[in-house]
Design a protein around this motif. Structure first.
Motif, PDB file in Angstrom:
ATOM      1  N   ARG A   1       0.785  -1.227   0.000  1.00 45.70           N
ATOM      2  CA  ARG A   1       0.000   0.000   0.000  1.00 45.70           C
ATOM      3  C   ARG A   1       0.823   1.286   0.000  1.00 45.70           C
ATOM      4  NH1 ARG A   1      -2.413  -4.142   2.281  1.00 45.70           N
ATOM      5  NH2 ARG A   1      -4.695  -4.363   2.201  1.00 45.70           N
ATOM      6  N   ILE A   2       2.136   1.188   0.291  1.00 51.02           N
ATOM      7  CA  ILE A   2       2.883   2.399   0.612  1.00 51.02           C
ATOM      8  C   ILE A   2       3.072   3.334  -0.582  1.00 51.02           C
ATOM      9  CG2 ILE A   2       5.248   1.515   0.257  1.00 51.02           C
ATOM     10  CD1 ILE A   2       5.846   2.899   3.072  1.00 51.02           C
ATOM     11  N   GLN A   3       3.241   2.801  -1.793  1.00 58.30           N
ATOM     12  CA  GLN A   3       3.417   3.675  -2.948  1.00 58.30           C
ATOM     13  C   GLN A   3       2.162   4.492  -3.226  1.00 58.30           C
ATOM     14  OE1 GLN A   3       5.163   0.397  -5.490  1.00 58.30           O
ATOM     15  NE2 GLN A   3       6.485   2.067  -6.168  1.00 58.30           N
TER      16      GLN A   3
ATOM     17  N   ALA B   1      11.524  13.839   4.525  1.00 57.14           N
ATOM     18  CA  ALA B   1      12.541  13.113   5.289  1.00 57.14           C
ATOM     19  C   ALA B   1      13.112  11.946   4.484  1.00 57.14           C
ATOM     20  CB  ALA B   1      11.944  12.609   6.599  1.00 57.14           C
ATOM     21  N   VAL B   2      12.274  11.291   3.688  1.00 54.22           N
ATOM     22  CA  VAL B   2      12.750  10.207   2.832  1.00 54.22           C
ATOM     23  C   VAL B   2      13.731  10.756   1.795  1.00 54.22           C
ATOM     24  CG1 VAL B   2      12.081   8.532   1.062  1.00 54.22           C
ATOM     25  CG2 VAL B   2      10.709   8.760   3.140  1.00 54.22           C
ATOM     26  N   ARG B   3      13.375  11.870   1.165  1.00 50.82           N
ATOM     27  CA  ARG B   3      14.264  12.487   0.176  1.00 50.82           C
ATOM     28  C   ARG B   3      15.628  12.812   0.791  1.00 50.82           C
ATOM     29  NH1 ARG B   3       9.268  16.126  -1.691  1.00 50.82           N
ATOM     30  NH2 ARG B   3       8.615  15.000  -3.586  1.00 50.82           N
TER      31      ARG B   3
ATOM     32  N   LEU C   1      10.843   3.761  -0.711  1.00 49.45           N
ATOM     33  CA  LEU C   1      10.241   3.152   0.480  1.00 49.45           C
ATOM     34  C   LEU C   1      10.082   1.647   0.318  1.00 49.45           C
ATOM     35  CD1 LEU C   1       7.622   5.938   1.181  1.00 49.45           C
ATOM     36  CD2 LEU C   1       9.448   5.274   2.761  1.00 49.45           C
ATOM     37  N   VAL C   2       9.633   1.217  -0.843  1.00 43.23           N
ATOM     38  CA  VAL C   2       9.489  -0.218  -1.093  1.00 43.23           C
ATOM     39  C   VAL C   2      10.855  -0.901  -1.022  1.00 43.23           C
ATOM     40  CG1 VAL C   2       8.934  -1.954  -2.845  1.00 43.23           C
ATOM     41  CG2 VAL C   2       7.370  -0.056  -2.432  1.00 43.23           C
TER      42      VAL C   2
ATOM     43  N   LEU D   1      10.377   5.811   7.142  1.00 43.23           N
ATOM     44  CA  LEU D   1       9.712   4.588   6.688  1.00 43.23           C
ATOM     45  C   LEU D   1       8.833   4.032   7.788  1.00 43.23           C
ATOM     46  CD1 LEU D   1       9.208   2.074   4.923  1.00 43.23           C
ATOM     47  CD2 LEU D   1      11.377   1.155   5.786  1.00 43.23           C
ATOM     48  N   LYS D   2       9.383   3.949   8.993  1.00 44.66           N
ATOM     49  CA  LYS D   2       8.618   3.403  10.109  1.00 44.66           C
ATOM     50  C   LYS D   2       7.384   4.252  10.390  1.00 44.66           C
ATOM     51  CE  LYS D   2      11.310  -0.072  10.851  1.00 44.66           C
ATOM     52  NZ  LYS D   2      10.826  -1.448  10.583  1.00 44.66           N
ATOM     53  N   THR D   3       7.529   5.559  10.275  1.00 47.69           N
ATOM     54  CA  THR D   3       6.398   6.452  10.531  1.00 47.69           C
ATOM     55  C   THR D   3       5.293   6.242   9.501  1.00 47.69           C
ATOM     56  OG1 THR D   3       7.877   8.084  11.511  1.00 47.69           O
ATOM     57  CG2 THR D   3       5.697   8.850  10.834  1.00 47.69           C
ATOM     58  N   LEU D   4       5.664   6.151   8.235  1.00 48.50           N
ATOM     59  CA  LEU D   4       4.678   5.943   7.179  1.00 48.50           C
ATOM     60  C   LEU D   4       4.029   4.558   7.284  1.00 48.50           C
ATOM     61  CD1 LEU D   4       6.637   7.627   4.279  1.00 48.50           C
ATOM     62  CD2 LEU D   4       4.379   8.346   5.107  1.00 48.50           C
TER      63      LEU D   4
END
Length: 234
Positions: free
Chosen positions: A35-37, A55-57, A74-75, A87-90
């Motif tokens: 689901r993350i994308q 934050a990922v960027r 993320l994947v 990642l953990k937050t999302l």
């Protein structure tokens, strides 16, 4: 808590300690990965999600990455099982929807809830320390198979306090709890985490859920929470 027990606070890991590794690896992670994308694309304008995208960027060193590219990153992180805070937050945000609609229930080993409640009634402070985000921790215990257990816990520590294999993290936990290390017990199934806690002077106990019986170094071990004898720990 008996008078002979030095333990005034228990800090416990989740995966492999209170909760089966298979639940995390075979249920939670695939649920988020699938689901993350779409989640980051559909919710990119939501401030809390936008902050994690940024934050990922930054973490990936790709400041101009598109939202679609962020989803790919993320994947990839999930596939590598990386313990990265955004990642953990999302993942926690995605799991929330699953818990709230009833498609997810937090797994606990059979004796865990009863034992936690007993320790709480004895006046022992209870805290979680997991690489999963605070939000994800609260969801697992809030929507657990044993009901809402979040009121049992004083603190939910995650990677914001530091890595679980770094002794400085346990120094921070000692400061937060306001207790010396010999009055705090850390429970985990990972030797490197137990080593880091011991380096900070914290009492340690390994959970040997698979009944391996060895490989825990100087750390005493038990196979479940019912075997934990606080009075015997020094």
């Amino acid at each position: 808590m008996t008078e002979s027990s030095p333990v005034k606070a228990i800090v416990t890991d989740i995966e492999g300690t209170t909760t089966s590794i298979s639940f995390v690896a075979d249920v939670l992670f695939p649920y988020a990965k699938a689901r993350i994308q779409d989640y980051v694309v559909d919710n990119a304008a939501v401030p809390t999600v936008a902050a994690e995208i940024s934050a990922v960027r930054a973490e990936a060193g790709e400041p101009d990455a598109s939202v679609e590219r962020v989803g790919e990153i993320l994947v990839n992180w999930i596939e590598q099982d990386l313990k990265i805070t955004p990642l953990k937050t999302l993942q926690g945000m995605i799991w929330r929807s699953g818990y709230e609609d009833g498609s997810l229930k937090g797994h606990l080993y059979p004796e865990v809830a009863t034992k936690l409640k007993g320790w709480k009634q004895q006046g022992i402070q209870l805290s979680i320390y997991s690489s999963g985000s605070e939000a994800a921790q609260k969801l697992l215990f809030g929507y657990s198979e044993a009901g809402d257990l979040t009121p049992l816990f004083d603190h939910f520590f995650d990677t914001r306090i530091g890595g679980k294999r770094e002794s400085a993290s346990y120094e921070q936990i000692k400061q937060t709890l306001g207790l010396p290390g010999h009055e705090i017990l850390f429970l985990s199934d990972v030797v490197a985490e137990l080593d880091a806690a011991a380096e900070a002077g914290v009492l340690t106990l390994a959970l040997d859920r698979e009944c391996i019986g060895e490989g825990f170094g100087a750390h005493p071990h038990v196979t479940d929470f019912n075997q934990i004898d606080l009075a015997a720990l020094r």
